[in-house]
Design a protein around this motif. Sequence first.
Motif, short mmCIF file in Angstrom:
data_model
loop_
_atom_site.label_atom_id
_atom_site.label_comp_id
_atom_site.label_asym_id
_atom_site.label_seq_id
_atom_site.Cartn_x
_atom_site.Cartn_y
_atom_site.Cartn_z
N ILE A 14 -22.04 -21.83 59.55
CA ILE A 14 -20.81 -21.59 59.51
C ILE A 14 -20.83 -20.67 57.74
CG2 ILE A 14 -19.95 -23.33 60.59
CD1 ILE A 14 -19.37 -25.05 58.62
N ALA A 86 -19.27 -18.01 63.30
CA ALA A 86 -19.94 -18.97 62.63
C ALA A 86 -19.74 -20.14 63.95
CB ALA A 86 -18.80 -19.42 61.80
N THR A 88 -19.86 -22.95 66.68
CA THR A 88 -20.20 -23.52 68.17
C THR A 88 -19.76 -22.17 68.63
OG1 THR A 88 -20.86 -26.03 67.43
CG2 THR A 88 -20.35 -25.44 69.81
N ILE A 91 -15.33 -23.75 70.74
CA ILE A 91 -14.82 -24.11 69.65
C ILE A 91 -13.69 -22.98 68.71
CG2 ILE A 91 -14.84 -25.39 67.44
CD1 ILE A 91 -15.89 -26.52 70.32
N ASP A 93 -12.86 -20.43 69.89
CA ASP A 93 -13.72 -18.92 69.55
C ASP A 93 -13.86 -18.73 70.89
OD1 ASP A 93 -14.06 -17.95 66.70
OD2 ASP A 93 -16.34 -19.00 66.55
N PRO A 115 -24.15 -26.33 63.77
CA PRO A 115 -23.41 -26.47 62.90
C PRO A 115 -21.81 -26.60 63.48
CG PRO A 115 -25.01 -24.61 62.08
CD PRO A 115 -25.23 -25.30 63.31
N ALA A 117 -17.34 -26.19 61.56
CA ALA A 117 -16.61 -26.99 60.89
C ALA A 117 -16.32 -28.28 60.41
CB ALA A 117 -15.96 -26.13 59.96
N TYR A 162 -8.13 -26.54 62.03
CA TYR A 162 -8.72 -25.64 61.49
C TYR A 162 -7.39 -24.76 60.84
CZ TYR A 162 -13.42 -25.99 63.64
OH TYR A 162 -14.71 -26.34 63.72
N GLU A 163 -7.70 -24.22 59.66
CA GLU A 163 -6.43 -23.46 59.17
C GLU A 163 -7.19 -22.11 57.82
OE1 GLU A 163 -3.57 -22.31 59.45
OE2 GLU A 163 -2.95 -24.26 59.93
N THR A 164 -6.22 -21.60 57.95
CA THR A 164 -6.48 -20.57 56.42
C THR A 164 -6.09 -20.84 55.96
OG1 THR A 164 -4.36 -19.49 57.11
CG2 THR A 164 -6.14 -18.89 58.79
N ALA A 187 -11.30 -29.39 52.88
CA ALA A 187 -12.92 -29.02 53.36
C ALA A 187 -12.54 -27.98 53.47
CB ALA A 187 -13.20 -30.00 54.14
N ARG A 188 -13.03 -27.22 52.29
CA ARG A 188 -13.39 -25.79 51.99
C ARG A 188 -14.32 -25.13 52.06
NH1 ARG A 188 -11.93 -22.13 48.22
NH2 ARG A 188 -12.31 -23.55 46.54
N LEU A 190 -16.69 -25.38 53.44
CA LEU A 190 -18.26 -25.80 53.50
C LEU A 190 -19.35 -24.76 54.00
CD1 LEU A 190 -16.69 -27.59 56.22
CD2 LEU A 190 -17.26 -28.64 53.64
N LYS A 192 -21.18 -23.39 51.57
CA LYS A 192 -20.68 -21.87 51.07
C LYS A 192 -20.61 -22.25 49.43
CE LYS A 192 -18.54 -19.70 54.64
NZ LYS A 192 -17.25 -19.33 54.68
N1 SAM Z 1 -16.40 -21.87 65.97
C1 SAM Z 1 -16.35 -22.64 65.13
C2 SAM Z 1 -16.89 -23.48 64.35
O1 SAM Z 1 -17.27 -23.77 65.56
O2 SAM Z 1 -17.07 -24.49 63.33
C3 SAM Z 1 -14.63 -22.22 63.78
C4 SAM Z 1 -14.21 -20.79 64.49
S1 SAM Z 1 -12.64 -20.94 64.07
C5 SAM Z 1 -11.89 -19.14 64.18
C6 SAM Z 1 -12.80 -20.42 61.67
C7 SAM Z 1 -12.21 -21.48 61.56
O3 SAM Z 1 -12.55 -22.34 61.37
C8 SAM Z 1 -11.83 -21.74 60.27
O4 SAM Z 1 -10.34 -20.88 59.54
C9 SAM Z 1 -11.80 -22.80 59.23
O5 SAM Z 1 -11.51 -23.08 59.98
C10 SAM Z 1 -13.42 -23.01 60.19
N2 SAM Z 1 -14.41 -22.73 59.04
C11 SAM Z 1 -15.61 -21.73 59.84
N3 SAM Z 1 -15.96 -22.34 58.75
C12 SAM Z 1 -16.00 -22.88 58.28
C13 SAM Z 1 -16.71 -23.10 56.34
N4 SAM Z 1 -17.98 -22.47 56.27
N5 SAM Z 1 -15.81 -24.03 55.60
C14 SAM Z 1 -14.41 -25.01 56.21
N6 SAM Z 1 -13.66 -24.40 57.89
C15 SAM Z 1 -14.81 -22.96 57.90
#
Ligand code: SAM
Length: 286
Positions: A14, A86, A88, A91, A93, A115, A117, A162-164, A187-188, A190, A192
């Motif tokens: 992720i 990113a 699974t 999820i 996705d 992983p 998120a 989940y949020e943007t 949690a922002r 993660l 990274k």
């Molecule tokens: N399939 C992914 C998963 O298993 O976590 C999620 C995909 S979804 C399209 C994307 C969302 O996952 C983002 O908007 C955010 O909410 C969350 N996300 C993905 N990577 C992240 C990270 N590194 N830190 C925080 N949130 C993350």
Amino acid sequence: MGLEAGLYVVSTPIGNLRDVTLRALDVLASVDRVYAEDTRVTIRLLNAYGIKARLSAYHEHSDEAVRTEILAALGRGERVALASDAGTPLISDPGYKLVRAAIAAGHRVIPIPGPSAALAALAAAGLPTDQFLFAGFAPAKAAARARFIETLADVDATLVLYETGPRLADTLAALAAGLGDRPAAIARELTKLYEEVRRDRLAGLAQAYANVEPPKGEIVIVIGPPEARAEASETAIDAALREVLRSGASVKDAAAAVARALGAPRQAVYARALAVRRSDAPGPDE
Ligand code: SAM
């Protein structure tokens, strides 16, 4: 690697490219084809580990034709991997329709866990983990979002959303209004460089993100379950109901809001709301 035929649902990092399992790399290197949400993203991962794969796109809008192509490959006894940008697949996705179709056609579906998120955020939030509900993304439009939050209000579990960045402030304000002031964590980014976990109550977080530049990056909101509150007295319930009814809310809406805020049973509060409305209604001479 002697892999069996089937659909491999492969979790990928992720953020930090080191967060990939040895088995995920083995599978990506050995399957006959890899389907990825965005091939440019998956290529970065494959390049980092020197893996060459036959890569095609499978994204949210992939139509029946791509699924048919994958099912045909599975039918020929091929090994097919599915990865998303990113975390699974499936999820929040793409992948659910494909997995369902593969199962219906009698193929093996093999998860390659890694992983996500949601779980990473839960692990660091410091909120109860014995029961949690993953709620995905809240709807963007205010009315739909309020209805969505309403359905979560009585869930006796930690909530994971989940949020943007651009939508975080509005969503937090709506969550604080709809769920009451529960403990929560943002949690922002993660895994990274700018990873950050901010812990506060919902009202404090809503305030912190209101009227500032939206935070950059990817975000998970984790919210603690409804707290066991001391039983609210009838006087406190009536006072809260008067306050909400004065603002013009209907009896039903006022009862729902007060029940939530005070953690009191909805039906009992509704009965009090009817009584308050009756007793406060102007008499025939007024
Ligand atoms: N399939 C992914 C998963 O298993 O976590 C999620 C995909 S979804 C399209 C994307 C969302 O996952 C983002 O908007 C955010 O909410 C969350 N996300 C993905 N990577 C992240 C990270 N590194 N830190 C925080 N949130 C993350």
